[in-house]
Design an enzyme around this catalytic site. Structure first.
Site, PDB file in Angstrom:
ATOM      1  N   MET A  27     -78.907  15.673 -96.336  1.00  0.00           N
ATOM      2  CA  MET A  27     -78.620  14.064 -95.334  1.00  0.00           C
ATOM      3  C   MET A  27     -80.440  13.648 -96.263  1.00  0.00           C
ATOM      4  SD  MET A  27     -77.864  15.495 -91.768  1.00  0.00           S
ATOM      5  CE  MET A  27     -79.773  15.393 -91.498  1.00  0.00           C
ATOM      6  N   GLY A  33     -86.268  22.233-101.415  1.00  0.00           N
ATOM      7  CA  GLY A  33     -85.791  23.094-100.589  1.00  0.00           C
ATOM      8  C   GLY A  33     -84.080  22.893-101.058  1.00  0.00           C
ATOM      9  N   HIS A  34     -83.731  21.878-100.989  1.00  0.00           N
ATOM     10  CA  HIS A  34     -82.434  21.008-101.603  1.00  0.00           C
ATOM     11  C   HIS A  34     -82.324  21.251-103.092  1.00  0.00           C
ATOM     12  CE1 HIS A  34     -83.623  17.842 -97.896  1.00  0.00           C
ATOM     13  NE2 HIS A  34     -82.344  18.457 -97.997  1.00  0.00           N
ATOM     14  N   GLY A 145     -78.775  26.202 -97.707  1.00  0.00           N
ATOM     15  CA  GLY A 145     -79.692  26.713 -96.895  1.00  0.00           C
ATOM     16  C   GLY A 145     -80.365  27.737 -95.673  1.00  0.00           C
ATOM     17  N   ASP A 148     -81.425  26.868 -92.373  1.00  0.00           N
ATOM     18  CA  ASP A 148     -80.853  26.806 -91.134  1.00  0.00           C
ATOM     19  C   ASP A 148     -79.589  27.773 -91.256  1.00  0.00           C
ATOM     20  OD1 ASP A 148     -81.547  23.772 -90.773  1.00  0.00           O
ATOM     21  OD2 ASP A 148     -81.578  23.991 -93.124  1.00  0.00           O
ATOM     22  N   GLN A 151     -77.138  27.407 -88.733  1.00  0.00           N
ATOM     23  CA  GLN A 151     -75.384  26.893 -89.756  1.00  0.00           C
ATOM     24  C   GLN A 151     -74.425  26.998 -90.598  1.00  0.00           C
ATOM     25  OE1 GLN A 151     -76.594  22.441 -90.837  1.00  0.00           O
ATOM     26  NE2 GLN A 151     -77.244  23.450 -92.720  1.00  0.00           N
ATOM     27  N   LEU A 182     -90.039  23.734 -96.203  1.00  0.00           N
ATOM     28  CA  LEU A 182     -89.825  22.525 -96.583  1.00  0.00           C
ATOM     29  C   LEU A 182     -88.481  21.936 -95.174  1.00  0.00           C
ATOM     30  CD1 LEU A 182     -89.657  22.599 -99.914  1.00  0.00           C
ATOM     31  CD2 LEU A 182     -91.518  22.004 -98.389  1.00  0.00           C
TER      32      LEU A 182
HETATM   33  P1  AMP Z   1     -80.687  18.512 -95.079  1.00  0.00           P
HETATM   34  O1  AMP Z   1     -80.244  17.691 -95.696  1.00  0.00           O
HETATM   35  O2  AMP Z   1     -81.378  18.662 -93.951  1.00  0.00           O
HETATM   36  O3  AMP Z   1     -79.169  18.863 -93.680  1.00  0.00           O
HETATM   37  O4  AMP Z   1     -80.057  19.899 -96.111  1.00  0.00           O
HETATM   38  C1  AMP Z   1     -79.367  20.302 -96.424  1.00  0.00           C
HETATM   39  C2  AMP Z   1     -79.156  21.838 -97.280  1.00  0.00           C
HETATM   40  O5  AMP Z   1     -80.405  22.363 -98.111  1.00  0.00           O
HETATM   41  C3  AMP Z   1     -79.336  22.991 -96.100  1.00  0.00           C
HETATM   42  O6  AMP Z   1     -78.327  23.650 -96.663  1.00  0.00           O
HETATM   43  C4  AMP Z   1     -80.352  23.220 -95.676  1.00  0.00           C
HETATM   44  O7  AMP Z   1     -80.057  24.456 -95.156  1.00  0.00           O
HETATM   45  C5  AMP Z   1     -81.220  23.063 -96.881  1.00  0.00           C
HETATM   46  N1  AMP Z   1     -82.572  23.092 -97.183  1.00  0.00           N
HETATM   47  C6  AMP Z   1     -83.359  22.554 -96.469  1.00  0.00           C
HETATM   48  N2  AMP Z   1     -84.422  22.856 -96.322  1.00  0.00           N
HETATM   49  C7  AMP Z   1     -84.053  24.293 -97.445  1.00  0.00           C
HETATM   50  C8  AMP Z   1     -85.788  24.827 -97.227  1.00  0.00           C
HETATM   51  N3  AMP Z   1     -87.161  23.976 -97.208  1.00  0.00           N
HETATM   52  N4  AMP Z   1     -85.097  25.693 -97.880  1.00  0.00           N
HETATM   53  C9  AMP Z   1     -83.845  25.710 -98.956  1.00  0.00           C
HETATM   54  N5  AMP Z   1     -82.851  25.087 -98.435  1.00  0.00           N
HETATM   55  C10 AMP Z   1     -83.323  23.613 -97.347  1.00  0.00           C
END
Ligand code: AMP
Length: 274
Positions: A27, A33-34, A145, A148, A151, A182
């Protein structure tokens, strides 16, 4: 890096690729993390596609859809630097044109526990957008990740049932030096809240180190109180569940600890393996 904004364009691009294709859906408001997902995709696959889409379907009526951070230029630069081949960044109207009527949800209850109990319809929104993005990008590998974890588990179920992608790959949670996972939402925290936030992970670690078959109930209750004592505003849940099925666990065997707690209007989640 190529940038596409319509389903038609990304499908045509995908059709031109040979070899393995890694897909990293996000998103935006990207952080390390991303980028660890992107790095894993680069290592594993011949081509890497990332997406940025703040998916309205997965936000509740009173959630942070309108204020969700959208630093698009910065995100593009990070993806480009990391060697992503193509970015898919549609608008909500392009992805869900008028008349869009399909919703996908799983029926075994995994989506109504933990975060699902507090965010009605959230995981149906996630399943719908991920199935749609998979059908447009047709990846061989998709990266998510463990941050989540619920998810990830639900998407593994979706993928098992619908045979969308050959490999779903879970990537360990990236953390700040003080343990805070993160998250794009961390930028909502005031300095005072940011100082309290690491207590979420610290409490999960303390529980992990002291949990046994006999004391889980008491320790989980202690954990909830500990978060409130450290300054969290409320605790949505602090639970031990089976890592594979997300069913309640009474012993640490093949289990994980899951927690969600709020600091003001910002909701943080975290989980760890036992
Ligand atoms: P989001 O933009 O929050 O939808 O996250 C996109 C992807 O990045 C999802 O698969 C999340 O699980 C992963 N993600 C978010 N935060 C982290 C993190 N701290 N470490 C690893 N993956 C992450």
């Amino acid at each position: 890096m190529k940038i596409f904004t319509t389903p038609h364009e990304i499908k045509a691009y995908r059709a031109s690729l040979n070899g393995s294709v890694g897909f990293v859906p996000t998103m935006g408001a990207l952080h390390r993390g991303h980028m660890s997902l992107v790095a894993a995709a680069k290592e594993t696959c011949d081509h890497v596609i990332a997406s940025i889409f703040v998916n309205p379907l997965q936000f509740g009526a009173h959630e942070d859809l309108s204020r969700y951070p959208r630093p698009f230029e910065q995100d593009m630069a990070l993806l480009q630097e990391a060697g992503v081949d193509a970015l898919f960044a549609p608008t909500p109207d392009t992805l869900y044109p008028q008349g869009f009527a399909t919703h996908i949800h799983i029926t075994n209850g995994m989506d109504t526990v933990l975060c699902g109990a507090h965010r009605a319809g959230h995981f149906a929104g996630v399943c719908t957008v991920v199935a749609l993005l998979f059908s447009l990008t047709h990846p061989t590998h998709a990266f998510f990740g463990e941050k989540d974890f619920q998810q990830l588990t639900i998407l593994r179920q979706l993928n098992r049932d619908l045979h969308l992608v050959e490999h779903i790959i879970g990537i360990p949670t990236m953390r700040e030096a003080d343990g805070l996972a993160l998250s794009s939402r961390n930028r909502y925290l005031t300095p005072e809240q940011r100082a309290i936030a690491p207590a979420l992970y610290a409490t999960l670690c303390h529980l992990r180190d002291h949990l046994s078959v006999d004391n889980s109930k008491e320790l989980l209750a202690w954990g909830k109180n500990e978060l409130l004592a450290r300054g969290f505003t409320s605790v949505d849940y602090m639970e031990m569940r089976d890592s594979t099925h997300l069913t309640p666990a009474t012993s640490p065997h093949n289990a994980r600890l899951f927690a969600a707690a709020a600091l003001g209007t910002t909701r943080l989640i975290d989980n760890i393996a036992l």
